[in-house]
Design an enzyme around this catalytic site. Structure first.
Site, short mmCIF file in Angstrom:
data_model
loop_
_atom_site.label_atom_id
_atom_site.label_comp_id
_atom_site.label_asym_id
_atom_site.label_seq_id
_atom_site.Cartn_x
_atom_site.Cartn_y
_atom_site.Cartn_z
N ASN A 121 -14.04 1.02 0.85
CA ASN A 121 -13.26 2.26 0.90
C ASN A 121 -13.01 2.79 -0.51
O ASN A 121 -12.30 2.17 -1.29
CB ASN A 121 -11.92 2.00 1.59
CG ASN A 121 -11.00 3.21 1.51
OD1 ASN A 121 -11.22 4.23 2.15
ND2 ASN A 121 -9.96 3.14 0.68
N GLU A 122 -13.63 3.92 -0.82
CA GLU A 122 -13.35 4.72 -2.03
C GLU A 122 -13.77 4.09 -3.36
O GLU A 122 -13.39 4.59 -4.41
CB GLU A 122 -11.87 5.15 -2.07
CG GLU A 122 -11.51 6.05 -0.90
CD GLU A 122 -10.08 6.60 -0.92
OE1 GLU A 122 -9.27 6.15 -1.76
OE2 GLU A 122 -9.77 7.48 -0.10
N GLU B 181 -11.43 11.17 6.16
CA GLU B 181 -10.03 10.91 5.83
C GLU B 181 -9.38 12.20 5.37
O GLU B 181 -9.91 12.87 4.49
CB GLU B 181 -9.91 9.91 4.66
CG GLU B 181 -9.67 8.48 5.04
CD GLU B 181 -9.18 7.65 3.84
OE1 GLU B 181 -8.36 8.14 3.05
OE2 GLU B 181 -9.63 6.51 3.72
N TRP C 255 0.87 -1.18 0.00
CA TRP C 255 0.00 0.00 0.00
C TRP C 255 0.90 1.23 0.00
O TRP C 255 2.12 1.08 0.02
CB TRP C 255 -0.94 0.00 1.21
CG TRP C 255 -2.27 0.59 0.86
CD1 TRP C 255 -2.71 1.85 1.09
CD2 TRP C 255 -3.34 -0.08 0.17
NE1 TRP C 255 -3.98 2.03 0.60
CE2 TRP C 255 -4.39 0.86 0.01
CE3 TRP C 255 -3.51 -1.37 -0.35
CZ2 TRP C 255 -5.59 0.55 -0.63
CZ3 TRP C 255 -4.70 -1.68 -0.98
CH2 TRP C 255 -5.73 -0.73 -1.12
N ASP C 256 0.32 2.43 -0.01
CA ASP C 256 1.21 3.60 -0.07
C ASP C 256 1.83 3.95 1.28
O ASP C 256 2.56 4.92 1.41
CB ASP C 256 0.52 4.82 -0.72
CG ASP C 256 -0.71 5.29 0.01
OD1 ASP C 256 -1.04 4.71 1.06
OD2 ASP C 256 -1.37 6.23 -0.49
N TRP C 257 1.54 3.15 2.32
CA TRP C 257 2.22 3.31 3.62
C TRP C 257 2.78 1.99 4.12
O TRP C 257 3.19 1.89 5.26
CB TRP C 257 1.27 3.88 4.67
CG TRP C 257 -0.13 3.36 4.54
CD1 TRP C 257 -1.21 4.07 4.08
CD2 TRP C 257 -0.63 2.03 4.80
NE1 TRP C 257 -2.33 3.27 4.04
CE2 TRP C 257 -2.01 2.02 4.48
CE3 TRP C 257 -0.04 0.86 5.27
CZ2 TRP C 257 -2.80 0.89 4.61
CZ3 TRP C 257 -0.83 -0.28 5.40
CH2 TRP C 257 -2.20 -0.26 5.07
#
Length: 858
Positions: free
Chosen positions: A435-436, A533, A167-169
């Site tokens: 989510n999204e 968020e 993921w981006d983190w």
């Protein structure tokens, strides 16, 4: 129980070792020293081979009972990660393909005195790719994560923790293993599988009732009758019911009415900061004709929950807020991601520390984000205990998903299992489908040609509405459901569940990220109904990075620093945001320069999220140009999955970043908030308290060059209304500067707080009149600290010779937190308390302590 030591081997038998269950392959290899810490340096990429191999768990066990005496024997897995063939005594029992499902296999006819059980895993990466290849009719994007994430492809084709493919983190560690409990169950007649209770308040009779649902596996060939007694001693409530169970999966739903006299004295469950989290001990006894009884001990909580979406006077659109026990509650909190790439490392203590840190920062809500896992039972129990409300996503995130029959069947089982498992928790206040993904279709993230759009829209409706929503509504009538986040709520429903603009500020919730605009400028933020968020990145502290790096990595531009950043241009975006208001470090000592950079990213992140959150808090009671009535602020994100730059306020391991200390203040129950508009300074009084208060607003203006205020103002009898945000002060900056002689925007800073009777006091807040890089008069300061012990706590007495902005105290890897940190020090002396999470000493703390303020960054 079959927990404990199993034999673990890879596909060709070249690696064989003992593996703990619950556990996974990576932690087993690490425990036996066959690999380094997977989080060390570049190991996420080095150890890719582990996820690409197929691993097998096996063991023998002796049956601890006489098999012939039991009508049914089952092998039960609470969680298998993820694709596996299950065998006992070389007979295939079945297959698993969903990490979030519970699997029960009937082994009555195959169990012996000594048994050999095998779980043959298939690489999740290989399986996902194969599933994608088989889906020939049309592609289901996204195929792969962005290259910067160094991840694996087709996560959307496997019912597994989505972020385990990167993921981006976070890193890519597609685990394999038996990640939850596994056991043998033997029973006659009937066996209880699920037990849940949900409270309802009947307005007409002003009476509480509890719906108790019990789901059984009934092995008898004919119906079984019996009695169930429910006893809640504290509420003087006892009821007995005659029941009958049908063969197969039988369920009993009982409605227990709370004793009329006691109903009025029932103590309700309240979110953190709004009351107590009272629960009542309850005993449910099943005595069936077949002879043996089941006793179930549980806790009953009473609370009501409504998601209010109704017209707002003076505004188009609808509200979007939560009412708990008929009281509107402003949700303050953050977003939760998995606490580790390896779930077996997430212990009760890990969860307690992170959740307690959320509550200690005045949070009352967390969103369990849809790209991770449905959390452990303990997670929700802790939230019940400390009053953290949970917005619970189903595990679908940032992708489109297949809807073939096998996939849907698996999802249906997953949803009904998870809702049954979790619905007794008062902390869960909302189910959200994904989510999204509504936004992904509305904004066409995946460049779908217009002609094909309907195909994907139908898949969306099929998955989230015809399947997930219908199951949720059947299984749990006590909570609201929304299909996605962000969403326009009822407006999305009106538009066929897919709104044209899910980010419309007049409806529902919004996600908002902007790394280019100056984050101190509140006008860039959406005046939304609910901010679910938003956030900015920072680096974790040096002591956290040090554990997984080597000295050559300790620079902002090292290969390691680039490798660890999984968000496109993330490191540059941090620099850009810092440059708006601070000078970048120029030290010739490379390690000092790196530490200074880390410090500045944390200061920047804290100040950015503070500005945005305060904007959402002061927008709760007003409508400006049709926008406002903001009733929730959940920043992205609470916790970290590894040691890397991210949006988190708690580092991997639980250490508080400066943002988390700021959150403790910007989420305070009573807070003055300042902002500037067209040269005028406004201060709002924000309160989550349940009664109005008459308070004194103290405004102090300091010149950067002196510890004595240039001027002070006390405004008495300021009324701060209960649970609202009201303007309590306004003054043109030019008048303020004139009143406080010798002040310019660059040479002075404004601080302010609210003080009331009986020790009621807000945190001291500040408002900068200019960028700190332009500040005039900030001089070198001598910061000193003396440390002493008081009972189990440590007291730090700080002294300064000049004003010190953003004073950061750091005791390295000593576990614990300070009472305050990152503060603007405007007095000669300040007392800060350190709460240790493990035994330490004055000597250790003195030795580890470093103090940094903005003037130390060169």
């Amino acid at each position: 129980s079959l927990r404990g030591s199993w034999r673990l081997g890879n596909g060709n038998g070249s690696v064989v070792l003992r593996g703990e269950v619950p556990g996974c392959v990576h932690t087993a290899l690490h425990r036996w020293g066959l690999i380094q810490d997977p989080y060390y340096r570049f190991n996420d990429v080095r150890y890719r081979w582990i996820s690409l191999d197929n691993w097998t768990y096996s063991r023998t066990f002796r049956t601890p009972f006489d098999i012939r005496k039991w009508q049914k024997v089952s092998l039960v897995f609470e969680g298998v990660d993820t694709v596996a063939q299950i065998l006992i005594n070389n007979i295939t029992l079945g297959r698993t393909d969903n990490m979030f499902n519970r699997y029960s296999f009937d082994i009555t006819s195959v169990i012996k005195e000594v048994n050999f059980v095998e779980v043959r895993f298939l690489s999740a990466v290989t399986y996902a790719a194969e599933q994608s290849r088989c889906h020939k009719a049309y592609s289901i994007p996204p195929a792969c994560p962005p290259p910067v994430q160094k991840g694996e492809c087709h996560a959307n084709f496997i019912r597994k923790e989505q972020c385990s493919f990167s993921w981006d983190w976070g890193p890519s560690f597609p685990t394999q293993g038996i990640w939850k409990d596994v056991r043998i169950e033997a029973y006659n007649h009937y066996h209880l599988i699920y037990f849940s209770l949900t409270p309802f308040f009947v307005k007409s009779s002003q009476q509480w009732s509890l719906e108790i649902e019990s789901i059984f596996d009934v092995v008898s060939s004919k119906p079984i009758a019996g009695v169930v007694t429910v006893n809640i001693p504290k509420l003087q409530t006892q009821q007995t019911f005659s029941v009958k169970l049908q063969p197969g999966e039988g369920s009993i739903v009982l409605l227990v009415n709370i004793n009329k006299v006691r109903s009025s004295t029932v103590e309700t469950w309240w979110p953190n900061g709004h009351g107590k989290q009272t629960g009542y001990d309850m005993i449910t006894t099943f005595i069936m004709e077949a002879g043996y009884q089941i006793e179930k001990f549980s806790k009953a909580y009473f609370r009501t929950i409504e998601l209010v979406e109704e017209p707002i006077p003076g505004s188009p659109g609808l509200s979007f807020y939560f009412r708990i026990n008929a009281r509107p509650i402003f949700l303050k909190g953050s977003n939760w991601i998995p606490a580790d790439s390896f779930q077996d490392r997430v212990t009760y203590d890990t969860l307690w520390l992170l959740l307690k840190s959320a509550a200690d920062a005045n949070m009352n809500a967390l969103r369990v984000w849809g790209g991770g896992v449905y959390e452990q039972d303990e997670f929700y129990s802790i939230c019940d205990e400390i009053g953290i409300m949970i917005w619970q996503d189903f595990m679908f995130a940032c992708a489109l998903y297949p809807t073939d029959q096998n996939y849907l069947e698996s999802v249906r089982k997953e949803v009904s299992h998870q809702v049954r498992r979790l619905k007794s928790h008062p902390s869960i206040i909302l189910w959200s489908g994904n989510n999204e993904n509504e936004a992904a279709i509305a904004e066409n993230w995946f460049s779908i040609p217009p002609a094909a759009r309907e195909l994907y829209v139908n898949d969306y409706l099929m998955l989230y509405l015809k399947n997930i929503r219908e199951i949720v509504l059947t299984e749990d009538k006590s909570r609201p459901f929304i299909a996605s986040s962000p969403t326009n709520g009822l407006e999305s429903v009106r538009e066929g569940w897919l709104s044209q603009d899910p980010y419309d500020t007049h409806y529902g919730d919004t996600h908002f990220y902007n790394y280019d605009a100056d984050c101190w400028n509140w006008t860039v933020y959406p005046k939304t109904r609910f901010a679910s968020e938003y956030g900015f990145q920072s680096w974790p502290s040096f002591s956290t990075i040090k554990k997984v790096s080597s000295p050559e990595d300790w620079s902002y531009t090292s290969n390691f620093s680039l490798h660890r950043q999984h968000h496109e241009n993330g490191n540059d975006q941090m620099l850009q945001q810092i440059r708006h208001h601070f000078r970048l470090p120029q030290s010739t000592d490379s390690i000092k320069k790196f530490k200074d950079m880390i410090y500045l990213t944390q200061v920047m992140q804290a100040q950015c999220v503070k500005t945005e959150t305060e904007f959402y808090r002061f927008s709760q009671s007003e409508i400006v140009k049709g926008e406002g009535h903001t009733m929730g602020a959940l920043y992205w994100q609470l916790n970290d999955i590894w040691q890397a730059p991210s949006w988190a306020s708690l580092e991997y391991g639980g250490k508080w970043k400066l943002l988390h200390y700021f959150a403790q203040n910007f989420f305070a129950p009573l807070l003055p908030v300042a902002y500037e508009d067209k040269g005028v300074l406004y201060i709002y009084g924000v309160s989550d308290l349940h009664v109005d208060h008459k308070l004194t607003l103290r405004v102090m203006v300091y010149a950067w060059s002196s510890l004595e205020p240039v001027c002070t103002l006390a405004k008495d009898s300021v009324t701060v209304k209960a649970q609202s945000a009201v303007p309590i002060y306004r003054e043109p900056i030019s008048d303020l500067l004139e009143r406080c002689r010798n002040c310019t925007r660059e040479s002075c800073v404004v601080t302010f707080c609210l003080v009331g009777e009986g020790g009621l006091q807000s945190p001291v807040n500040h408002h900068f009149l200019s960028s700190l890089k332009d500040a005039v008069g900030l001089g070198e300061t001598q910061l000193t600290a003396s440390v002493s012990q008081r009972d189990d706590l440590y007291v730090f007495v700080l002294q300064t010779t000049a004003i010190a902005p953003f004073v950061s105290l750091d005791v390295g890897s000593i576990k614990g937190r300070f009472s305050d940190n990152g503060f603007l020090m405007t007095e000669k002396q300040k007392v800060v308390v350190f709460y240790p999470w493990e035994p330490t000493s004055v000597e250790e703390l003195e030795k580890s302590l470093t103090m940094t303020s903005l003037v130390d960054v060169i």
